[in-house]
Design a protein around this motif. Structure first.
Motif, PDB file in Angstrom:
ATOM      1  N   ALA A  39     -17.366   6.879  12.041  1.00 14.32           N
ATOM      2  CA  ALA A  39     -16.133   6.243  11.807  1.00 14.32           C
ATOM      3  C   ALA A  39     -16.070   5.201  13.288  1.00 14.32           C
ATOM      4  CB  ALA A  39     -14.987   6.760  11.747  1.00 14.32           C
ATOM      5  N   GLY A  40     -16.235   5.758  14.253  1.00 18.99           N
ATOM      6  CA  GLY A  40     -16.185   4.981  15.622  1.00 18.99           C
ATOM      7  C   GLY A  40     -16.980   3.742  15.601  1.00 18.99           C
ATOM      8  N   TYR A  41     -18.325   4.061  15.060  1.00 20.70           N
ATOM      9  CA  TYR A  41     -19.333   3.118  15.169  1.00 20.70           C
ATOM     10  C   TYR A  41     -18.822   1.861  14.143  1.00 20.70           C
ATOM     11  CZ  TYR A  41     -23.629   0.822  13.271  1.00 20.70           C
ATOM     12  OH  TYR A  41     -24.655  -0.097  12.589  1.00 20.70           O
ATOM     13  N   LEU A  42     -17.952   2.168  13.050  1.00 20.91           N
ATOM     14  CA  LEU A  42     -17.809   1.225  12.062  1.00 20.91           C
ATOM     15  C   LEU A  42     -16.676   0.568  12.685  1.00 20.91           C
ATOM     16  CD1 LEU A  42     -18.018   2.484   8.487  1.00 20.91           C
ATOM     17  CD2 LEU A  42     -19.476   0.770   9.660  1.00 20.91           C
ATOM     18  N   GLN A  43     -15.805   1.021  13.401  1.00 22.63           N
ATOM     19  CA  GLN A  43     -14.474   0.372  13.920  1.00 22.63           C
ATOM     20  C   GLN A  43     -14.752  -0.716  14.853  1.00 22.63           C
ATOM     21  OE1 GLN A  43     -12.026   3.167  16.106  1.00 22.63           O
ATOM     22  NE2 GLN A  43     -12.210   4.521  14.210  1.00 22.63           N
ATOM     23  N   ALA A  44     -15.919  -0.672  15.471  1.00 23.07           N
ATOM     24  CA  ALA A  44     -16.461  -1.657  16.354  1.00 23.07           C
ATOM     25  C   ALA A  44     -16.739  -2.993  15.426  1.00 23.07           C
ATOM     26  CB  ALA A  44     -17.693  -1.487  16.925  1.00 23.07           C
ATOM     27  N   HIS A  45     -17.331  -2.630  14.228  1.00 20.78           N
ATOM     28  CA  HIS A  45     -17.684  -3.649  13.403  1.00 20.78           C
ATOM     29  C   HIS A  45     -16.323  -4.321  12.224  1.00 20.78           C
ATOM     30  CE1 HIS A  45     -21.892  -3.702  14.397  1.00 20.78           C
ATOM     31  NE2 HIS A  45     -21.780  -2.422  14.494  1.00 20.78           N
ATOM     32  N   LEU A  46     -15.861  -3.598  12.091  1.00 21.87           N
ATOM     33  CA  LEU A  46     -14.414  -3.590  11.014  1.00 21.87           C
ATOM     34  C   LEU A  46     -13.066  -3.167  11.751  1.00 21.87           C
ATOM     35  CD1 LEU A  46     -16.234  -1.893   7.982  1.00 21.87           C
ATOM     36  CD2 LEU A  46     -16.013  -4.407   8.571  1.00 21.87           C
ATOM     37  N   GLU A  50      -9.204  -0.227  11.232  1.00 19.81           N
ATOM     38  CA  GLU A  50      -9.450   0.968  12.129  1.00 19.81           C
ATOM     39  C   GLU A  50      -8.750   2.245  11.572  1.00 19.81           C
ATOM     40  OE1 GLU A  50      -8.821   2.301  16.774  1.00 19.81           O
ATOM     41  OE2 GLU A  50      -8.820   0.184  16.153  1.00 19.81           O
ATOM     42  N   SER A  51      -7.480   2.165  11.352  1.00 20.23           N
ATOM     43  CA  SER A  51      -6.640   3.237  10.832  1.00 20.23           C
ATOM     44  C   SER A  51      -7.006   3.699   9.447  1.00 20.23           C
ATOM     45  CB  SER A  51      -5.254   2.837  10.727  1.00 20.23           C
ATOM     46  OG  SER A  51      -5.068   1.853   9.748  1.00 20.23           O
ATOM     47  N   ASP A  52      -7.553   2.740   8.554  1.00 17.87           N
ATOM     48  CA  ASP A  52      -8.147   3.401   7.459  1.00 17.87           C
ATOM     49  C   ASP A  52      -9.317   4.122   7.726  1.00 17.87           C
ATOM     50  OD1 ASP A  52      -6.255   2.145   5.761  1.00 17.87           O
ATOM     51  OD2 ASP A  52      -7.158   0.235   6.507  1.00 17.87           O
ATOM     52  N   ARG A  84      -9.266  -0.598   0.985  1.00 20.23           N
ATOM     53  CA  ARG A  84      -9.049  -1.424   2.051  1.00 20.23           C
ATOM     54  C   ARG A  84     -10.211  -1.524   2.809  1.00 20.23           C
ATOM     55  NH1 ARG A  84      -3.911   0.656   1.699  1.00 20.23           N
ATOM     56  NH2 ARG A  84      -4.233   2.447   3.046  1.00 20.23           N
ATOM     57  N   ILE A  85     -11.070  -0.730   3.147  1.00 23.27           N
ATOM     58  CA  ILE A  85     -12.325  -0.490   3.745  1.00 23.27           C
ATOM     59  C   ILE A  85     -13.349  -1.377   2.909  1.00 23.27           C
ATOM     60  CG2 ILE A  85     -14.216   0.974   4.416  1.00 23.27           C
ATOM     61  CD1 ILE A  85     -12.091   3.078   4.902  1.00 23.27           C
ATOM     62  N   ARG A  86     -13.242  -0.981   1.396  1.00 23.89           N
ATOM     63  CA  ARG A  86     -13.983  -1.580   0.486  1.00 23.89           C
ATOM     64  C   ARG A  86     -14.225  -3.146   0.861  1.00 23.89           C
ATOM     65  NH1 ARG A  86     -12.999   0.638  -4.828  1.00 23.89           N
ATOM     66  NH2 ARG A  86     -11.471  -1.186  -4.646  1.00 23.89           N
ATOM     67  N   GLN A  87     -12.761  -3.712   0.755  1.00 21.54           N
ATOM     68  CA  GLN A  87     -12.584  -5.030   0.876  1.00 21.54           C
ATOM     69  C   GLN A  87     -13.051  -5.661   2.244  1.00 21.54           C
ATOM     70  OE1 GLN A  87     -11.231  -7.096  -1.384  1.00 21.54           O
ATOM     71  NE2 GLN A  87     -11.490  -8.846  -0.071  1.00 21.54           N
ATOM     72  N   ALA A  88     -12.906  -4.862   3.282  1.00 26.65           N
ATOM     73  CA  ALA A  88     -13.674  -5.212   4.614  1.00 26.65           C
ATOM     74  C   ALA A  88     -14.812  -5.546   4.683  1.00 26.65           C
ATOM     75  CB  ALA A  88     -12.987  -4.402   5.739  1.00 26.65           C
ATOM     76  N   LEU A  89     -15.579  -4.429   4.046  1.00 26.74           N
ATOM     77  CA  LEU A  89     -17.123  -4.503   3.925  1.00 26.74           C
ATOM     78  C   LEU A  89     -17.537  -5.615   3.089  1.00 26.74           C
ATOM     79  CD1 LEU A  89     -17.757  -0.539   3.708  1.00 26.74           C
ATOM     80  CD2 LEU A  89     -18.677  -2.415   5.190  1.00 26.74           C
TER      81      LEU A  89
END
Length: 95
Positions: A39-46, A50-52, A84-89
């Motif tokens: 999750a921390g790794y993805l937060q840097a990219h998305l 972050e909260s999701d 929300r994560i899917r939309q960001a991806l």
């Protein structure tokens, strides 16, 4: 149909979908990464979700590692995080 699964398995389903979609978008989880590390790794990219990412990861960890009952309310919350994560991806180009 995911809605026919018990609540705990529904949360597993959404977490697995999250891992798969992340991998497809060039952000794979390394084998030794914990869910929180990933999750921390993805937060840097998305950063916009972050909260999701933290919410989905926390709910997955509780479903996976606790004996607490998983409620349909938790599943609904996880479904929102995942949407929300899917939309960001989707907005991120693969690779």
């Amino acid at each position: 149909n995911v809605r026919r699964l018990p609540p705990r398995q529904q949360i597993y389903f959404f977490y697995q979908a999250y891992l798969q979609r992340s991998r497809q978008r060039g952000l794979p989880r390394r084998p030794a990464q914990t869910p929180q590390e990933f999750a921390g790794y993805l937060q840097a990219h998305l950063p916009e979700v972050e909260s999701d990412l933290q919410g989905l990861t926390g709910e997955f960890e509780e479903a996976r590692y606790s004996r607490h009952a998983v409620t349909t309310g938790q599943v609904s919350t996880v479904r929102g995080y995942w949407a929300r994560i899917r939309q960001a991806l989707r907005q991120r180009k693969a690779g």
